[in-house]
Write a protein that holds these residues in place. Structure first.
Motif, PDB file in Angstrom:
ATOM      1  N   ILE A  14      18.949  -6.321 -36.781  1.00 22.11           N
ATOM      2  CA  ILE A  14      19.770  -7.430 -36.277  1.00 22.11           C
ATOM      3  C   ILE A  14      21.162  -7.297 -36.886  1.00 22.11           C
ATOM      4  O   ILE A  14      21.298  -7.182 -38.113  1.00 22.11           O
ATOM      5  CB  ILE A  14      19.161  -8.795 -36.661  1.00 22.11           C
ATOM      6  CG1 ILE A  14      17.847  -9.033 -35.905  1.00 22.11           C
ATOM      7  CG2 ILE A  14      20.150  -9.925 -36.418  1.00 22.11           C
ATOM      8  CD1 ILE A  14      17.019 -10.192 -36.446  1.00 22.11           C
ATOM      9  N   LEU A  15      22.167  -7.262 -36.043  1.00 25.40           N
ATOM     10  CA  LEU A  15      23.567  -7.364 -36.497  1.00 25.40           C
ATOM     11  C   LEU A  15      24.024  -8.760 -36.101  1.00 25.40           C
ATOM     12  O   LEU A  15      23.941  -9.124 -34.922  1.00 25.40           O
ATOM     13  CB  LEU A  15      24.434  -6.318 -35.802  1.00 25.40           C
ATOM     14  CG  LEU A  15      24.118  -4.854 -36.111  1.00 25.40           C
ATOM     15  CD1 LEU A  15      24.860  -3.930 -35.135  1.00 25.40           C
ATOM     16  CD2 LEU A  15      24.494  -4.520 -37.551  1.00 25.40           C
ATOM     17  N   GLN A  16      24.451  -9.536 -37.064  1.00 23.28           N
ATOM     18  CA  GLN A  16      24.789 -10.917 -36.740  1.00 23.28           C
ATOM     19  C   GLN A  16      26.108 -11.312 -37.361  1.00 23.28           C
ATOM     20  O   GLN A  16      26.410 -10.959 -38.514  1.00 23.28           O
ATOM     21  CB  GLN A  16      23.669 -11.837 -37.262  1.00 23.28           C
ATOM     22  CG  GLN A  16      23.722 -13.267 -36.747  1.00 23.28           C
ATOM     23  CD  GLN A  16      24.189 -14.240 -37.826  1.00 23.28           C
ATOM     24  OE1 GLN A  16      25.286 -14.088 -38.403  1.00 23.28           O
ATOM     25  NE2 GLN A  16      23.380 -15.247 -38.110  1.00 23.28           N
ATOM     26  N   GLY A  17      26.927 -12.017 -36.589  1.00 18.98           N
ATOM     27  CA  GLY A  17      28.185 -12.562 -37.110  1.00 18.98           C
ATOM     28  C   GLY A  17      28.416 -13.934 -36.520  1.00 18.98           C
ATOM     29  O   GLY A  17      27.897 -14.257 -35.452  1.00 18.98           O
ATOM     30  N   HIS A  18      29.194 -14.737 -37.230  1.00 22.38           N
ATOM     31  CA  HIS A  18      29.490 -16.069 -36.689  1.00 22.38           C
ATOM     32  C   HIS A  18      30.923 -16.108 -36.174  1.00 22.38           C
ATOM     33  O   HIS A  18      31.820 -15.446 -36.721  1.00 22.38           O
ATOM     34  CB  HIS A  18      29.248 -17.160 -37.730  1.00 22.38           C
ATOM     35  CG  HIS A  18      30.219 -17.191 -38.879  1.00 22.38           C
ATOM     36  ND1 HIS A  18      31.425 -17.844 -38.820  1.00 22.38           N
ATOM     37  CD2 HIS A  18      30.158 -16.647 -40.119  1.00 22.38           C
ATOM     38  CE1 HIS A  18      32.067 -17.710 -39.980  1.00 22.38           C
ATOM     39  NE2 HIS A  18      31.316 -16.985 -40.790  1.00 22.38           N
ATOM     40  N   VAL A  19      31.117 -16.896 -35.121  1.00 26.74           N
ATOM     41  CA  VAL A  19      32.456 -17.027 -34.536  1.00 26.74           C
ATOM     42  C   VAL A  19      33.064 -18.394 -34.797  1.00 26.74           C
ATOM     43  O   VAL A  19      34.221 -18.631 -34.451  1.00 26.74           O
ATOM     44  CB  VAL A  19      32.453 -16.758 -33.014  1.00 26.74           C
ATOM     45  CG1 VAL A  19      32.009 -15.328 -32.732  1.00 26.74           C
ATOM     46  CG2 VAL A  19      31.597 -17.779 -32.284  1.00 26.74           C
TER      47      VAL A  19
END
Lengths: 427, 427
Positions: free
Chosen positions: B101-106
């Motif tokens: 899982i590659l996860q980032g918040h915007v």
């Protein structure tokens, strides 16, 4: 003191009009005439005055040049094109008596959380002789008193033997610019009566009031690194504490004041509104506190302002961030002098006589730790300003209420005062 | 560690795509994706993912039942029908490697007064290798790193040999419910990498965070009679001081914490937003303070909350008004556990190898005094959560900026990590 026959006729008239007066006051209380929203209320009053055959001057504050006048208070965030004022003139064909200004304000202060009221704040529920409502006490009941005092004269077949101006103004609770505008517009008389709710005392002296906004800027950072940021909310509290300390010093000095020496802490400081910050996890970049502080009659406003500035600057100097990013003090609202009604005026004597005739007691004097509009007339225009009105409870508080039995007697006392001060003629 | 040929091919690909990556990041920074306003930004990302041929699941938080799950944070004043989440699935026909899982918040935090920014907060001006902008650093540059790391593989003719989920979430700055929703919706993998801006360190342990609202009610009166009223703004300050005292005690205890014993004051308390009162000349009837406080990894949330409640109740007991009108503590937002990435995981070893290959240095660990989303994967779902990303400055501050040279190297390091962790196949 009015003669017994006139007093009896006026009492009968007040009685006869009483149900109408109560209903009128209820209608008046139903208007949420908060600052900037007084227009519909004032329109309704202007029509009520016109229906009485009075000559009505309705205008807004933006139409009046007055920022050069003593007593003017600066404003921000307010649209004076919405600030409706009403002056009704009741002319006497011949000036046989002394002219009079009757003035009341219709602006009310915010009601706060509605759930803390027993009855809704603009619902004039009557219970056990008390009428509920924001503004019912401060000072819509007084407005009804002055209007129905005039009505009582007419119902008794009388009219004042000198010109009377019946004025409803706004801005009493924040600047006084409504009252000032009537003077800027040229209205003058031999005396002015403002029926603020004084529980049938005469206000001998009242403190002045200044409003100011403290504005702090901080450097926001992620709170994870909070040691490198400054919290504007905490910085603002430091400034509040500094002004609290100044207030204690002023109250210490007040112990030598000719009028306020026996009043405990007559000068009040109130941080009344606060807002700051944008996000829980960011150190707040800004904080603003809207404050109110009193000043003693005789203290020049300029001196009082300087003391606040010095206190704030001193606190800022002791703070590593604010020393380089000085907070601002913005004078926004009341810049109101204190005022003393010197004992012995003719107008006060006549009022005391009317009070005595109606209540059977000597009119007592009070010292006010808040401001009222009489200062404009007395200080800047040489017009004796009398502040005298009915009783009630909860000015600026929850469950504000007017005491109707007091209102009825006060209406009669004011009618008697008008009859005595202005003299009468057949209506 | 990736083989030299793969690394060289990936480096060439990152180089080739660099201008496009910078332009993409600039577009991303132009979105004012504040809480509740992330929709357009997420829509744009969903389209960008779909254009890459990825399978896109776009949904809103109100569609996901998750308030029963560990790690859920309660919310007020927020419409989850507006909270768009995006999960792109890049499926491998055969699972030859390890899924990721590659996860980032915007979501970004408010920018504060715009006049304190050198460049406007949503204007991604580039100067001397730095890109300006709210969110440029935290963490839109990281989002670009994970997306363009995937692009680099493809440009190098490669694809991951296991399923990869590329996720952009919201709510990282206030609850973490965006991350939790992806898990509630069923997305799982053998590891998760979140490229928060860690300046190429791995987050070994981070504190937890709780948000709470202090709510004080006071009795407003005319300030002229202020001795009979209680000032809610001043009462709130007393509560703030009590939580400051508690924070100092917690930081004293932190000196015995296995991870945080050498960090000065790792637990931060921040009164971040304040509002109270309605009128300068009325004692304020109410005051609310939105606060953030950290907690050490290993401290149960329930215990941390109880300490806050006890501190507030203790302060209230000492206040004549609040003793009878107890203030409220409302848990609104983050109820986030601390999290420690236990040393020695396979995923960390592979990431350390990629870092070493790209930077030529050993990957250093950091301790975080703020929270990130890895806790959900590591604590509640047994998925190793790696927090590792580029460098920059000014998270939550004015003049936030991303460091582009660091971003470029980090993009390569993440591409190398993907290649090593998932394995590769011809694209």
């Amino acid at each position: 003191m009015p003669d017994a026959a006139t007093l009896a006729a006026l009492e009968k008239a007040v009685d006869a009009n009483w149900d109408k007066q109560v209903a009128w006051l209820q209608d008046l209380v139903r208007f949420p005439s908060l600052r900037g929203k007084e227009g519909p209320c004032q329109d309704w009053i202007a029509r009520a005055f016109a229906q009485r055959g009075w000559s009505v001057d309705r205008y807004t504050l933006d139409q009046v040049a007055m920022d050069h006048l003593p007593g003017f208070s600066p404003v921000m965030d307010t649209d004076y094109a919405q600030a409706v004022q009403v002056v009704a003139t009741v002319r006497a064909p011949e000036q046989k008596g002394r002219s009079l200004i009757l003035q009341g304000h219709v602006d009310v202060v915010p009601e706060g959380p509605a759930d803390m009221w027993t009855h809704p704040p603009y619902d004039p529920v009557i219970k056990d002789g008390w009428m509920n409502g924001r503004g019912a006490h401060d000072m819509k009941q007084g407005v009804s008193a002055m209007v129905f005092a005039m009505d009582a004269l007419r119902s008794a077949g009388l009219a004042p033997a000198a010109d009377v101006y019946v004025q409803t103004v706004t801005e009493e609770e924040c600047t006084g610019n409504g009252a000032l505008s009537t003077l800027a517009r040229g209205y003058r008389a031999d005396a002015c009566l403002i029926p603020e709710p004084t529980a049938n005392t005469i206000t001998r002296s009242h403190v002045g009031v200044m409003w100011f906004r403290l504005r702090v800027r901080g450097v926001p950072v992620h709170v994870a690194h909070a040691q490198t940021g400054t919290n504007a909310i905490l910085a603002a509290y430091g400034l509040i504490q500094a002004v609290q300390k100044l207030t204690a010093e002023i109250n210490q000095r007040a112990r030598a004041h000719p009028w306020f020496k026996d009043i405990a802490d007559p000068v009040k400081f109130n941080p009344g509104v606060i807002r700051g910050g944008d996000w829980g996890s960011s150190t707040p970049a800004w904080c603003e506190v809207d404050c109110r502080i009193g000043l003693l009659p005789g203290t020049p406003l300029e001196q009082a302002r300087q003391e606040v500035l010095d206190a704030v600057a001193g606190a800022a100097r002791g703070d590593s961030f604010m020393a380089n990013n000085p907070p601002e003090v913005i004078w926004n609202g009341f810049q109101a002098d204190g005022y003393t009604l010197d004992p012995g005026s003719e107008a006060e004597q006549v009022l005391a006589g009317a009070h005595q005739a109606v209540f059977g007691t000597k009119m007592q004097a009070r010292l006010g730790t808040g401001v009222n509009d009489t200062r404009f007339y007395g200080l800047y225009y040489g017009i004796t300003g009398l502040c005298y009105g009915p009783a009630g409870e909860g000015a600026h508080a929850f469950d504000e209420r007017a005491h109707l039995p007091s209102l009825k007697r006060t209406t009669l006392a004011i009618a008697a005062f008008i009859a005595d001060w202005c003299g009468t003629r057949p209506a």
